[in-house]
Structure formats: structure tokens, C-alpha cells
Design a protein around this motif. Structure first.
Motif, PDB file in Angstrom:
ATOM      1  N   LYS A 126      17.217  21.889 -20.487  1.00 26.34           N
ATOM      2  CA  LYS A 126      16.625  21.453 -19.215  1.00 26.34           C
ATOM      3  C   LYS A 126      17.493  20.366 -18.582  1.00 26.34           C
ATOM      4  CE  LYS A 126      11.847  22.121 -20.693  1.00 26.34           C
ATOM      5  NZ  LYS A 126      11.555  23.392 -20.065  1.00 26.34           N
ATOM      6  N   ILE A 127      17.971  19.453 -19.401  1.00 24.22           N
ATOM      7  CA  ILE A 127      18.766  18.339 -18.881  1.00 24.22           C
ATOM      8  C   ILE A 127      20.098  18.846 -18.330  1.00 24.22           C
ATOM      9  CG2 ILE A 127      20.019  16.244 -19.568  1.00 24.22           C
ATOM     10  CD1 ILE A 127      17.735  15.710 -21.560  1.00 24.22           C
ATOM     11  N   ARG A 128      20.747  19.714 -19.083  1.00 26.80           N
ATOM     12  CA  ARG A 128      22.069  20.156 -18.623  1.00 26.80           C
ATOM     13  C   ARG A 128      21.995  21.069 -17.398  1.00 26.80           C
ATOM     14  NH1 ARG A 128      24.471  23.395 -23.755  1.00 26.80           N
ATOM     15  NH2 ARG A 128      25.639  24.540 -22.210  1.00 26.80           N
ATOM     16  N   VAL A 129      20.934  21.864 -17.323  1.00 25.38           N
ATOM     17  CA  VAL A 129      20.762  22.703 -16.122  1.00 25.38           C
ATOM     18  C   VAL A 129      20.643  21.804 -14.891  1.00 25.38           C
ATOM     19  CG1 VAL A 129      19.123  24.220 -14.914  1.00 25.38           C
ATOM     20  CG2 VAL A 129      19.768  24.727 -17.252  1.00 25.38           C
ATOM     21  N   GLN A 130      19.840  20.764 -15.026  1.00 16.15           N
ATOM     22  CA  GLN A 130      19.610  19.876 -13.892  1.00 16.15           C
ATOM     23  C   GLN A 130      20.850  19.062 -13.546  1.00 16.15           C
ATOM     24  OE1 GLN A 130      16.781  20.451 -12.207  1.00 16.15           O
ATOM     25  NE2 GLN A 130      18.104  19.403 -10.745  1.00 16.15           N
ATOM     26  N   LEU A 131      21.576  18.639 -14.576  1.00 11.58           N
ATOM     27  CA  LEU A 131      22.804  17.872 -14.322  1.00 11.58           C
ATOM     28  C   LEU A 131      23.848  18.751 -13.639  1.00 11.58           C
ATOM     29  CD1 LEU A 131      23.189  15.697 -17.540  1.00 11.58           C
ATOM     30  CD2 LEU A 131      22.632  14.916 -15.241  1.00 11.58           C
ATOM     31  N   LEU A 132      23.906  20.009 -14.051  1.00  6.22           N
ATOM     32  CA  LEU A 132      24.840  20.947 -13.419  1.00  6.22           C
ATOM     33  C   LEU A 132      24.481  21.127 -11.947  1.00  6.22           C
ATOM     34  CD1 LEU A 132      27.214  22.933 -13.997  1.00  6.22           C
ATOM     35  CD2 LEU A 132      25.505  24.686 -14.396  1.00  6.22           C
ATOM     36  N   GLN A 133      23.166  21.267 -11.683  1.00  2.84           N
ATOM     37  CA  GLN A 133      22.712  21.445 -10.293  1.00  2.84           C
ATOM     38  C   GLN A 133      22.955  20.200  -9.447  1.00  2.84           C
ATOM     39  OE1 GLN A 133      18.655  22.812 -10.385  1.00  2.84           O
ATOM     40  NE2 GLN A 133      19.228  24.868 -11.029  1.00  2.84           N
TER      41      GLN A 133
END
Lengths: 124, 219
Positions: B109-116
Motif C-alpha cells: 500500500k505504501i509503495r503504490v501510493q509513493l509511486l503515484q
């Protein structure tokens, strides 16, 4: 003259008792009754140095009981389309009795230019 | 003759009546069993008003991940000087609870959001528990194969080393309030380290507390 003075006095009293309140179409209270003690007092949005939209909402609980509230922010891009993000979720926050409340959020990306906020009482 | 016929009818009627009662009783039991069974329903993920559980559920992971990302973005720790994006490697996130948790649930969840967010790109070629995707290295073994067009094989020195590392720990603490009540505290602790200097650029902690019956075991 006898009528004017009492009326003037009433107006002054009424003016003093009214709470500072703002209406912002980007922030809505849902599931709260007509006799709610929740007031919106300020909605501030600014853009950080790196281009992220930051939103701060201030309000007031002028009731005599503590309220557990929740807010949910939906971020919109410049075309008005919603930006899907895990940051759009119901977030708990406290509103203590006869006290101001506030919360702050940062947009998930620099594409966010606007927002919509829902506030409700936490039913759980 | 008449007497025996009427006796026969009486016996037949009695037999049917008993069967009817038995059938009715069985039907009643079946219906009540079906009525008592908990119906399965899809969870409304946008407005889940379901009861809290003593263990960790998806709402807790959403909360922890959301708070971590919000805090990281607000802190400016992922703002690269001069623009551009940081390369992030996922280090070890230790599950120090009594529950069986796949910590990748939280990290994803964290990495998806950081990527976005456009600030961070995650490398899958290196990680705390080895590379997440082994193919990046395996595909390089094709350099020795005559079967592959060597122009299409990844060149040497193309991979990008990470700038940042994300590590963390999920801790559980159980406190007994009284003989019938217990409290479970969960601490989601995350650290963002600058690999070059070894300094922690960002640190965050989300605490989730649950209080309930001692009979409900939190694992």
C-alpha cells in the motif's frame, strides 16, 4: 424610540451569541441532525514547495459532549476527475466539548488541484 | 368385517398422521438451522461499519499505510533536491506480533501510493529479503546464449542502485485490564534511511489499540 432601543439591544445580544461560521461547498457534514453542535469555521488550502496541495479544516463543537468524528477527502485533478488513492478513507478525529477541532491532509500527488471533504459522526 | 376395515383405516390414518408430524418437525428444524446461519455478504470497503476485531484487519493496515504516506509526503523526506525521483529499496519489515502477518500487505500500500506521488520509484532488483523479482538478474544470464539477439539483452551497468531504504517493525503488546478484559496495542514503526549516509530521513509510528474480551485471542 421606546421600540427602537429594545430592538437594538436584542440585535446586539443576538450578534454576540452567533458563532463564527463559514459555508464552503467543498466541505459537507453528513449524518448530523439539524440540532448539531458542529460548526465549520475555516477551510484553508495551500500548495507546498514541492507542489502538493495541503488542506486544513477548522471547526467548532459547541455542544457539551465529546464527539468522535470522521472525515474523508477525495482529491480531484484539474479536470475535476477523482484521483484514486489510499489516502481517501474515513479517518477518525476527536471533537472535544466546547472546543475547536481541526485536521490537516496532504494531496497524494501534485496532480491534485481541488478536493471534497465529508465529515460525519463515527457510528462505531 | 366392517370393524376390521375401520380398524385398518384408523391404523392407516394414525400412520399418516405420525409421518406428517415427523416431517413437519424435521422441516421446522431445517428451516430454523438455515435461518440461524450467518449470511455471507461482501464488505463495503468504502464504508465498513463492521465491528472491530482484536487482531489486525484490513482497516488497520489502511490506517497505518495512509498515515505513513501522509507523514512522509508532509515531511518532505521524499523530495529530491533538484527534482527527479528517489529510488527506494524495501528492506526488512519484521512482524513482531502473535499474528501471522505478511508485512508485504502493509508495504505494498505504501509503495503504490509513493509511486503515484511521483516522488519515488521502487526497485525490485534488490531488497532486504533478496530481490523481489529475480528476473532482472536471471535475464542477464542470456548474455551467454547464442539463441538470443544480444542487442535485446540487458546491457551491463544499466541497473540503478537505490537511494533510500524502507524498513520497519510491527510490534504487539498485550495488557490485561482485568479477568475478563484485555488490551492489544499494535505499533507500526517505519524508517526511511538514506543509503548513502545511513541517516534516517524519516521515521513514523502508528499506534492502534483494541480493548475487548480476554476470550477473544488476538492471533
Amino acid at each position: 424610540m421606546k421600540l427602537v432601543l429594545p430592538l437594538l439591544f436584542c440585535f446586539i445580544l443576538l450578534g454576540c451569541s452567533m458563532k463564527q461560521m463559514v459555508i464552503d461547498e467543498r466541505v459537507s457534514f453528513i449524518d448530523v441532525g439539524w440540532n448539531s453542535h458542529l460548526r465549520l469555521t475555516n477551510v484553508l488550502s495551500t500548495v507546498s514547495e514541492d507542489g502538493h496541495l495541503i488542506v486544513q479544516v477548522k471547526g467548532l463543537n459547541d455542544g457539551s459532549s465529546y464527539q468522535k468524528l470522521q472525515y474523508r477527502i477525495q482529491w480531484l485533478n484539474k479536470s475535476g476527475l477523482f484521483i484514486p488513492t489510499i489516502l481517501t478513507r474515513w479517518v477518525d478525529f476527536p471533537a472535544f466539548q466546547n472546543s475547536p477541532f481541526n485536521f490537516q491532509e496532504i494531496a497524494p500527488s501534485t496532480k491534485a488541484t481541488s478536493f471534497q471533504i465529508l465529515i460525519r459522526e463515527n457510528a462505531l | 368385517m366392517k370393524t376390521s376395515e375401520s380398524n385398518f383405516n384408523q391404523v392407516k390414518f394414525g400412520f399418516c398422521f405420525v409421518s406428517f408430524i415427523k416431517l413437519s418437525f424435521l422441516s421446522l428444524v431445517l428451516f430454523s438451522l438455515v435461518g440461524c446461519a450467518t449470511k455471507t455478504a461482501n464488505i463495503d470497503m468504502h464504508n465498513d461499519q463492521g465491528q472491530a476485531v482484536m487482531g489486525l484487519d484490513y482497516r488497520d493496515f489502511q490506517k497505518a499505510a495512509g498515515e505513513a504516506v501522509g507523514s512522509m509526503l508532509q515531511s518532505g523526506a521524499v523530495n529530491k533536491r533538484g527534482g527527479g525521483r528517489y529510488i527506494l529499496a524495501i528492506s526488512r519489515v519484521v512482524n513482531d506480533t502473535m499474528q501471522r502477518i505478511d508485512t508485504r500487505q502493509l508495504i505494498k500500500k505504501i509503495r503504490v501510493q509513493l509511486l503515484q506521488s511521483g516522488k519515488v520509484v521502487v526497485t525490485t532488483a534488490v531488497g532486504g529479503n533478496g530481490p523481489e523479482d529475480h528476473m532482472a538478474m536471471q535475464a542477464r544470464q542470456l548474455r551467454e546464449s547464442d539463441e538470443f539477439n544480444q542487442k535485446t539483452v540487458a546491457k551491463k551497468g544499466q541497473m540503478i542502485a537505490p537511494d533510500l531504504s524502507l524498513s520497519g517493525r510491527i510490534i504487539q503488546r498485550v495488557v490485561t485490564i482485568d479477568s475478563s478484559t484485555q488490551q492489544s496495542e499494535y505499533y507500526f514503526q517505519l524508517t526511511l534511511t538514506d543509503i548513502n549516509t545511513g541517516l534516517a530521513f524519516w521515521e513514523g509510528e502508528t499506534v492502534i489499540g483494541k480493548r475487548g474480551s480476554s476470550n477473544s485471542v488476538a492471533w
